[in-house]
Motif scaffolding. Structure first.
Motif, PDB file in Angstrom:
ATOM      1  N   LYS A  29       0.838  -1.382   0.201  1.00  0.00           N
ATOM      2  CA  LYS A  29       0.266   0.017  -0.001  1.00  0.00           C
ATOM      3  C   LYS A  29       0.853   0.816   0.036  1.00  0.00           C
ATOM      4  N   GLU A  30       1.790   1.296   0.979  1.00  0.00           N
ATOM      5  CA  GLU A  30       2.558   2.290   0.574  1.00  0.00           C
ATOM      6  C   GLU A  30       3.684   2.465  -0.698  1.00  0.00           C
ATOM      7  N   TYR A  31       4.477   1.393  -0.871  1.00  0.00           N
ATOM      8  CA  TYR A  31       4.234   1.079  -2.547  1.00  0.00           C
ATOM      9  C   TYR A  31       3.645   2.110  -3.619  1.00  0.00           C
ATOM     10  N   GLN A  32       2.874   1.753  -3.174  1.00  0.00           N
ATOM     11  CA  GLN A  32       1.094   2.210  -4.322  1.00  0.00           C
ATOM     12  C   GLN A  32       1.277   4.367  -4.019  1.00  0.00           C
ATOM     13  N   ARG A  33       0.936   4.331  -2.968  1.00  0.00           N
ATOM     14  CA  ARG A  33       1.194   5.372  -2.760  1.00  0.00           C
ATOM     15  C   ARG A  33       2.352   6.419  -3.055  1.00  0.00           C
ATOM     16  N   ARG A  34       3.487   5.655  -2.740  1.00  0.00           N
ATOM     17  CA  ARG A  34       5.049   6.375  -3.593  1.00  0.00           C
ATOM     18  C   ARG A  34       4.858   6.665  -4.686  1.00  0.00           C
ATOM     19  N   GLU A  35       4.102   6.072  -5.177  1.00  0.00           N
ATOM     20  CA  GLU A  35       4.447   5.344  -6.661  1.00  0.00           C
ATOM     21  C   GLU A  35       2.858   6.835  -7.314  1.00  0.00           C
ATOM     22  N   LYS A  36       2.868   6.854  -6.852  1.00  0.00           N
ATOM     23  CA  LYS A  36       1.478   7.923  -7.419  1.00  0.00           C
ATOM     24  C   LYS A  36       1.811   9.091  -6.686  1.00  0.00           C
ATOM     25  N   LEU A  37       2.565   9.714  -6.219  1.00  0.00           N
ATOM     26  CA  LEU A  37       3.720  11.238  -5.822  1.00  0.00           C
ATOM     27  C   LEU A  37       5.119  10.792  -6.436  1.00  0.00           C
ATOM     28  N   ALA A  38       5.674   9.820  -7.291  1.00  0.00           N
ATOM     29  CA  ALA A  38       6.620  10.344  -7.320  1.00  0.00           C
ATOM     30  C   ALA A  38       6.925  11.019  -8.847  1.00  0.00           C
ATOM     31  N   GLU A  39       7.132  11.372  -9.586  1.00  0.00           N
ATOM     32  CA  GLU A  39       7.599  12.204 -10.700  1.00  0.00           C
ATOM     33  C   GLU A  39       7.418  11.285 -11.969  1.00  0.00           C
ATOM     34  N   PRO A  40       7.325  11.978 -13.214  1.00  0.00           N
ATOM     35  CA  PRO A  40       7.134  10.579 -14.665  1.00  0.00           C
ATOM     36  C   PRO A  40       8.493  10.412 -14.921  1.00  0.00           C
ATOM     37  N   GLY A  41       7.987   8.688 -14.464  1.00  0.00           N
ATOM     38  CA  GLY A  41       9.969   8.554 -15.006  1.00  0.00           C
ATOM     39  C   GLY A  41      10.561   7.947 -14.014  1.00  0.00           C
ATOM     40  N   THR A  42      10.159   8.300 -13.272  1.00  0.00           N
ATOM     41  CA  THR A  42      10.608   7.564 -11.642  1.00  0.00           C
ATOM     42  C   THR A  42      10.208   6.758 -11.199  1.00  0.00           C
ATOM     43  N   SER A  43      11.008   6.263 -10.358  1.00  0.00           N
ATOM     44  CA  SER A  43      10.693   5.266  -9.494  1.00  0.00           C
ATOM     45  C   SER A  43      10.640   5.126  -8.475  1.00  0.00           C
ATOM     46  N   PRO A  44       9.800   4.779  -7.255  1.00  0.00           N
ATOM     47  CA  PRO A  44       9.846   5.447  -5.774  1.00  0.00           C
ATOM     48  C   PRO A  44      10.525   4.355  -5.210  1.00  0.00           C
ATOM     49  N   SER A  45      11.352   4.795  -4.011  1.00  0.00           N
ATOM     50  CA  SER A  45      12.041   3.683  -2.977  1.00  0.00           C
ATOM     51  C   SER A  45      11.059   2.565  -2.095  1.00  0.00           C
ATOM     52  N   LYS A  46      12.038   1.899  -2.570  1.00  0.00           N
ATOM     53  CA  LYS A  46      11.592   0.869  -1.592  1.00  0.00           C
ATOM     54  C   LYS A  46      11.416   1.105  -0.421  1.00  0.00           C
ATOM     55  N   VAL A  47      10.249   0.565   0.767  1.00  0.00           N
ATOM     56  CA  VAL A  47      10.675   0.382   1.511  1.00  0.00           C
ATOM     57  C   VAL A  47      12.066  -0.167   2.738  1.00  0.00           C
ATOM     58  N   THR A  48      12.437   0.388   3.045  1.00  0.00           N
ATOM     59  CA  THR A  48      13.613   0.028   3.638  1.00  0.00           C
ATOM     60  C   THR A  48      13.887  -0.375   4.944  1.00  0.00           C
ATOM     61  N   VAL A  49      12.368  -0.182   5.503  1.00  0.00           N
ATOM     62  CA  VAL A  49      12.540  -0.546   7.415  1.00  0.00           C
ATOM     63  C   VAL A  49      11.312  -1.373   7.019  1.00  0.00           C
ATOM     64  N   ALA A  50      11.058  -2.210   7.189  1.00  0.00           N
ATOM     65  CA  ALA A  50       9.990  -3.622   7.320  1.00  0.00           C
ATOM     66  C   ALA A  50       9.960  -3.967   8.279  1.00  0.00           C
ATOM     67  N   LEU A  51       8.887  -4.186   8.742  1.00  0.00           N
ATOM     68  CA  LEU A  51       7.721  -5.093  10.490  1.00  0.00           C
ATOM     69  C   LEU A  51       7.047  -6.213   9.685  1.00  0.00           C
ATOM     70  N   ILE A  52       8.054  -7.289   9.960  1.00  0.00           N
ATOM     71  CA  ILE A  52       6.792  -7.971   9.887  1.00  0.00           C
ATOM     72  C   ILE A  52       5.722  -8.969  10.954  1.00  0.00           C
ATOM     73  N   ASP A  53       4.882  -9.434  10.966  1.00  0.00           N
ATOM     74  CA  ASP A  53       3.866 -10.263  11.462  1.00  0.00           C
ATOM     75  C   ASP A  53       3.410 -10.577  10.838  1.00  0.00           C
ATOM     76  N   ASN A  54       3.314 -12.215  11.201  1.00  0.00           N
ATOM     77  CA  ASN A  54       2.499 -13.366  10.971  1.00  0.00           C
ATOM     78  C   ASN A  54       2.339 -13.282   9.112  1.00  0.00           C
ATOM     79  N   GLY A  55       3.574 -12.964   9.026  1.00  0.00           N
ATOM     80  CA  GLY A  55       3.600 -13.446   7.238  1.00  0.00           C
ATOM     81  C   GLY A  55       3.370 -12.311   6.792  1.00  0.00           C
TER      82      GLY A  55
END
Length: 91
Positions: A29-55
């Motif tokens: 969900k956060e990646y999709q939000r960043r993708e919408k906000l990114a400048e055309p022709g660029t790719s948003p950064s992937k998440v650097t810190v993830a919390l894993i809960d129940n897979g």
């Protein structure tokens, strides 16, 4: 009577806001939000810190930002409920 009723309504609102603030933001969900906000022709950064809960992966930073924002509104609603209750008691 009106002040007490408003106090109760704001107390319920604060409870709902605090409950909502506990939700986590998924990595996807956060990646999709960043993708919408990114400048055309660029790719948003992937998440650097993830919390894993129940897979499931959650974006820790986005979750903390989300929780801080909604906790602020819940605290405001609680403060308003307390002020209204105090005024109702005085009157």
């Amino acid at each position: 009577m009106l002040l007490s009723t408003l106090s109760v309504l704001f107390a319920f609102l604060s409870a709902a806001l605090w409950f909502y603030s506990t939700s986590s933001i998924s990595v996807e969900k956060e990646y999709q939000r960043r993708e919408k906000l990114a400048e055309p022709g660029t790719s948003p950064s992937k998440v650097t810190v993830a919390l894993i809960d129940n897979g499931k992966e959650y974006d820790l930073i986005a979750t903390l930002i989300h929780q801080a924002k909604w906790n602020k509104w819940a605290a405001f609603a609680t403060a308003l409920a307390i002020v209204l209750q105090a005024l109702a008691s005085v009157i």
